[in-house]
Design an enzyme around this catalytic site. Structure first.
Site, PDB file in Angstrom:
ATOM      1  N   GLU A  57       0.833  -1.204   0.000  1.00  0.00           N
ATOM      2  CA  GLU A  57       0.000   0.000   0.000  1.00  0.00           C
ATOM      3  C   GLU A  57       0.869   1.256   0.000  1.00  0.00           C
ATOM      4  O   GLU A  57       1.827   1.351   0.770  1.00  0.00           O
ATOM      5  CB  GLU A  57      -0.919   0.022   1.233  1.00  0.00           C
ATOM      6  CG  GLU A  57      -1.947   1.137   1.148  1.00  0.00           C
ATOM      7  CD  GLU A  57      -2.840   1.198   2.391  1.00  0.00           C
ATOM      8  OE1 GLU A  57      -4.024   1.545   2.242  1.00  0.00           O
ATOM      9  OE2 GLU A  57      -2.358   0.919   3.497  1.00  0.00           O
ATOM     10  N   GLU A  93      -6.680  -2.338  12.331  1.00  0.00           N
ATOM     11  CA  GLU A  93      -6.423  -3.198  11.183  1.00  0.00           C
ATOM     12  C   GLU A  93      -7.538  -4.207  10.959  1.00  0.00           C
ATOM     13  O   GLU A  93      -7.863  -4.535   9.810  1.00  0.00           O
ATOM     14  CB  GLU A  93      -5.083  -3.925  11.354  1.00  0.00           C
ATOM     15  CG  GLU A  93      -3.887  -3.009  11.536  1.00  0.00           C
ATOM     16  CD  GLU A  93      -3.790  -1.919  10.483  1.00  0.00           C
ATOM     17  OE1 GLU A  93      -4.132  -2.178   9.312  1.00  0.00           O
ATOM     18  OE2 GLU A  93      -3.379  -0.803  10.825  1.00  0.00           O
TER      19      GLU A  93
END
Length: 1034
Positions: free
Chosen positions: A253, A425
């Protein structure tokens, strides 16, 4: 938090009419919001089409009307064609348009050239829309011995429009062969192969046209070097039993999947992934999905691991790891296997993370009512990891500090950080993974949501931590601080270049995004808000969505009498930069509230505009500031260009205005809030006449600041001094935050902030203290070279004395009490409290000489003071402890302490160690620079080290805007003079900063504001401090 019932006088809904508003005001609101009255033009237009209405005219009149209309159209065309550019354009403010991309202005780009010198046929940094991937079959062999990776990727894709070329992403990949087949396995020759590194793209021209609706398969062989790094596919290492061991890990990412395999590397281009990895027998492998089979490769000692096919997901969520770790495992009540992986010598530290993960996964399953779609969830601690964590679907990667916890050794802050990061997360498994933003401009849909949901999740795991109270001071207030800068950006911000994408992984996307969800929950109510989130997840699961899609889901469940139009309201918060300051005047029960954009540099900007002789900042610095302002104003003209920052209001006619949910409590009803809507306007309403005070923005749940008339400020301050518990802890913290921020912007006199701070001698709660100490030490930082710096420290010391003696040195009490103790004791040391200094020196010596254990929540304070006052021997002793410790949170505390030495030579040595991977992990370099910069003895050394090693730092962190931004901020935040400003400008004018550009602009703006603020406020600061601390000599 449940929405409070409304009471008292004032509008209740988005379109309620205040009796004090003029007809003109009401008409403006009706026009902008689509709430029309049956009068004027609208009524006349309706009358034309009502049954029975007939419009009659003669033939001559009809011809004249037609001719006049034609001439009007022709004249309008000429005016449009020849109007000079730069005129303000009113932007639609009602229901958001179906496709914002309709307004994109096409830029003329220079012709790009491929690596072989040929023109590259595709100039857009975005991929063309005519192809869509369906399935990736990826085979890789990360060779940890030879340090390179061989790979093969087979991409099955479908053609949406006829084309004769393919564009895919690739970065630093050596392509060795490529083939294309149709669905019948017939080859389609690739006649042209071009690489364009600037846009990280490959062009493959094909001989036969790709037909619309047909599927094709692209096969590419390649290889890449494996290096120790922090993104793409990279090597990491750790020491166990005196031996250095290696592993291969990935971090993709936002745009680094293309560094591991050629792909369609955009978040909305989801596909299924099938992976096989070749490994040596002493290792094992992990992927997003469970292992299907392991097959020995004939004639070698290698093994090929094959994994189940993934669900549809974005490329940035793909992850694989090759390692020799140990694990602990358990299952949820839905039979999802949860495992935590770490090096064998620290796996015993993973129990808390495992328990937390299982609890959260079960909670989120019930909260979202959408099942977790994978059969397993792995969490793995990567020894060298640039981000805090990464939400790869089914295989979440973490820093060791975010997973490893030991009861009795790890602090309450470390434990909270672990729970919060895991909650964040795991929230991404739904917000971000199951439903992904269509493009990075809506990154806040991922990060803002996860940053809000993490609070709810952590509260489920640890219900006694008061996470919502902490949310105000640790999320809302930092977001307000950053968003008050001219260099800020909207939550939903146009980005395309990978460096710019990296740059928006900041407090605006995370903390402001979360704060807006907190505000939305306040005015919709939690049940409605949760229903909207569930509808959003259900509708867009395994797909991608935009901000407008979210608001439509919310609107579908909130269209009830009295509830506002969500999309219209929230567009004013997500599509324009900044936030309002609401100025309130209360007089004899009559309240007037007005709004304008809050800018910390507002007065500096006004003085810059009005100054014609002496420069406000002196020596030409104002010229640079004006140049920066002109640059921002030039960008304002391109607010509908999605490649530029839309830093102008979304409606240029009315300027920066918001739909503000203005809440308030009163001295008569301090725990019952009332809501009044400010719909792009000012409002006036009535309250009881005999109120002692009115406090607005209840619990700081709205993303705005409040300024009061002097009498109301004095009344609120008096209430705090008389009985501060009449206001909630969050309200007390918000008053502190507002008054200090307004004083920092020169909107109120600094004496007002000092007067309010005096009540703190009675304060016992963590939230207000955290806010107050943040602001007070920020002022101390700005006054460091000023003669009144020691007066301000004396003021801080006087405020904390009662709390210092009350809270003591015993590591006991609630979670929040432990957090408060750490901050108060640290403040006492920083203020030079001699008793605190002696206590820490004594405890440090007992630890060092007699191995007396330091309680976990006192370690930060005692370690720092011990190094600061202990000389070279203390430093080297702590350095040895750092090198030998296996507890990640302990190593971080020791790094923090090592930066506090008074020895200039040791600080230089420490900075050099930080650039040596064998001494300090690259993930921690920016942390060392930050901590050394906090030390007055190390600021010059840190600044010099960064300048000297800038190229190396960019090479190390080039694709991590967070690290580069942190370094820029660390070495510039203490600069407070014009000389400092010129030095920073001169250095960064000649170097590339990558994704740190926004941080650099914010730093320059902050330095200019500091210089201006000191010029404007030093006399007032001196007067107040001299009056209250007359025995100190300047």
């Amino acid at each position: 938090m449940r929405r409070s019932s409304s009471g008292g006088g004032g509008p209740r809904g988005a379109f309620s009419r205040d009796p004090t508003m003029s007809d003109h005001d009401v008409d403006d609101i009706a026009f902008l919001t689509g709430s029309g009255q049956d009068s004027g033009f609208l009524m006349s237009k309706r009358a034309l089409y009502e049954p029975g209405s007939v419009l009659v005219c003669s033939q001559k009149r009809a011809c004249a009307v037609v001719a006049l209309c034609f001439l009007s159209i022709l004249l309008s065309a000429f005016i449009v064609a020849f109007t000079k550019p730069g005129c303000p354009v009113a932007t639609y403010i009602g229901e958001p348009l179906e496709d914002d991309l309709a307004f994109v202005k096409k830029k003329k780009n220079p012709i790009p050239f491929a690596t072989n010198g040929e023109p590259f046929p595709w100039s857009n940094i975005r991929l063309p829309a005519h192809l869509r991937p369906l399935h990736y079959d990826l085979h890789v062999h990360p060779n940890l011995t030879s340090r390179h990776m061989d790979g093969q990727v087979t991409i099955k894709f479908t053609t949406r429009e006829e084309t004769n070329f393919i564009i895919v992403h690739s970065r630093n990949i050596n392509i060795t062969s490529y083939l294309l087949h149709d669905k019948y396995l017939q080859p389609n020759p690739i006649t042209r192969f071009l690489e364009y590194p600037k846009n990280q793209q490959l062009y493959l021209g094909v001989q036969n046209t790709l037909r619309r609706g047909s599927n094709y398969t692209l096969f590419i062989e390649y290889n890449i070097p494996l290096r120790e790094g922090l993104d793409g596919v990279y090597l990491s290492s750790y020491i166990m039993d005196g031996q250095k061991r290696y592993l291969a890990a990935t971090h993709f990412e936002p745009t680094s999947a293309r560094a591991a395999f050629p792909c369609f590397d955009e978040p909305h281009l989801k596909a299924r992934f099938e992976l096989s990895i070749v490994r040596e027998p002493e290792y094992f492998t992990l992927f997003n999905m469970p292992l299907k089979t392991s097959i020995p490769i004939e004639g070698t000692d290698l093994i090929r691991d094959e994994f189940d096919v993934s669900v549809e997901m974005s490329t940035y969520l793909v992850c694989f790891v090759v390692c020799d770790f140990a694990k602990v495992s358990n299952s949820t009540n839905k039979n999802v296997t949860v495992s935590v992986y770490a090096p064998a010598n620290i796996i015993h530290q993973a129990d808390y993370a495992l328990h937390t993960s299982i609890t959260l996964l079960e909670y989120y399953h019930e909260f979202f009512t959408v099942p977790y779609p994978l059969p397993k969830l792995d969490l793995i601690a990567i020894p060298n990891f640039g981000a805090g964590a990464m939400e790869n679907w089914g295989l979440v990667t973490y820093r060791e500090t975010a997973l490893m916890f030991v009861e009795g050794l790890s602090s309450a802050r470390a434990q909270q950080s672990i729970a919060v990061v895991i909650a964040h997360e795991l929230a991404h498994q739904w917000f971000g993974n199951l439903v992904t933003m269509e493009w990075w401009q809506d990154l806040w849909l991922n990060e803002g949501f996860a940053s809000f949901i993490e609070v709810l999740g952590t509260s489920e795991v640890e219900p006694n931590w008061s996470m919502l109270d902490q949310f105000v001071v640790e999320t809302v207030q930092p977001a307000l601080a950053l968003d008050g800068l001219l260099s800020s950006h909207p939550v939903s911000t146009p980005v395309e270049d990978p460096a710019n994408i990296e740059a928006i992984f900041d407090a605006i996307s995370y903390k402001k995004g979360a704060s807006l969800m907190y505000m939305l929950e306040m005015f919709l109510g939690r049940p409605t808000c949760v229903s909207g989130l569930r509808a959003y997840l259900d509708e867009y699961r395994f797909s991608s969505a935009s901000t407008a899609d979210l608001w439509r889901s919310m609107a579908a469940v909130s269209q009830q009498p009295g509830l506002p139009d969500v999309q219209v309201i929230m567009d004013t918060w997500t599509r324009q930069v900044g936030f309002p300051v609401v100025t309130v005047v209360v007089e004899d029960g009559h309240v007037s509230a007005s709004q304008k954009r809050f800018l910390i540099t507002e007065n500096l900007m006004q003085d810059s505009e009005n100054t014609t002789t002496d420069d406000v900042l002196g020596d030409g610095s104002e010229l640079q500031y004006r140049s920066d302002r002109r640059r921002h104003e030039e960008e304002n003209k391109h607010q509908t260009d999605l490649t530029a920052d839309p830093i102008s209001p979304i409606n240029s006619t009315i300027g920066f205005k918001w739909h503000v949910p203005l809440t308030y409590v009163t001295s008569e009803h301090p725990f019952n809030s009332t809501l009044v809507w400010m719909n792009l306007t000012n409002v006036e309403f009535e309250v009881a006449h005999d109120l002692a005070w009115v406090k607005f923005n209840v619990g700081q749940r709205g993303f705005y600041r409040v300024n009061y008339d002097p009498a109301t400020w004095r009344a609120l301050i008096q209430q705090l001094k008389d009985d501060h518990t009449r206001l909630s802890s969050a309200d007390r913290a918000s008053l502190i935050d507002d008054v200090f921020s307004l004083a920092s912007a020169s909107e109120v006199n600094v004496s007002m902030a000092f007067e309010l701070s005096e009540y703190l001698v009675k304060e016992e709660n963590y939230g207000p203290w955290h806010t107050a100490l943040t602001h007070l030490f920020d002022w101390a930082r700005m006054l460091f070279t000023n003669q009144y710096h020691k007066h301000l420290l004396a003021h801080i010391c006087s405020l904390i004395t009662n709390q210092y003696h009350t809270i003591g040195w015993e590591d006991t009490g609630s979670h929040l009490k432990k957090l408060l103790r750490s901050e108060v004791l640290q403040a006492a040391l920083d203020c030079g409290n001699e008793e605190a200094v002696q206590e820490t020196k004594k405890r440090f010596q007992l630890w060092r000489m007699e191995n007396v254990t330091v309680p976990p929540n006192l370690r930060s304070v005692i370690y720092q003071a011990g190094v600061r006052h202990g000389g070279d021997e203390a430093w080297w002793w702590c350095w040895a402890r750092y090198r030998n410790s296996t507890l990640a949170s302990e190593r971080r505390l020791l790094l923090e302490a090592l930066a506090q030495t008074s020895s200039a030579w040791l600080l230089e040595q420490f900075l050099q160690y930080s650039l040596n991977e064998t001494m300090v992990r690259s993930q921690d370099v920016h942390f060392v620079i930050y901590e050394v910069s906090r030390n007055p003895n190390g600021r010059l050394a840190a600044w010099r080290t960064v300048r000297k090693n800038w190229s190396e730092l960019m090479s190390m962190y080039g694709h991590s805007s967070y690290a580069i931004s942190a370094i820029i901020k660390a070495v510039t935040v203490h600069h407070t003079t014009l000389f400092d400003l010129r030095e920073v400008e001169d250095f960064f004018s000649d170097v590339a900063v990558g994704g740190g550009e926004r941080a650099l602009q914010a730093s320059l703006e902050t330095i200019r504001q500091t210089v201006y603020w000191l010029q404007m406020n030093t006399d007032d600061i001196a007067d107040w401090l001299n009056e209250h601390y007359p025995l100190l000599t300047a």
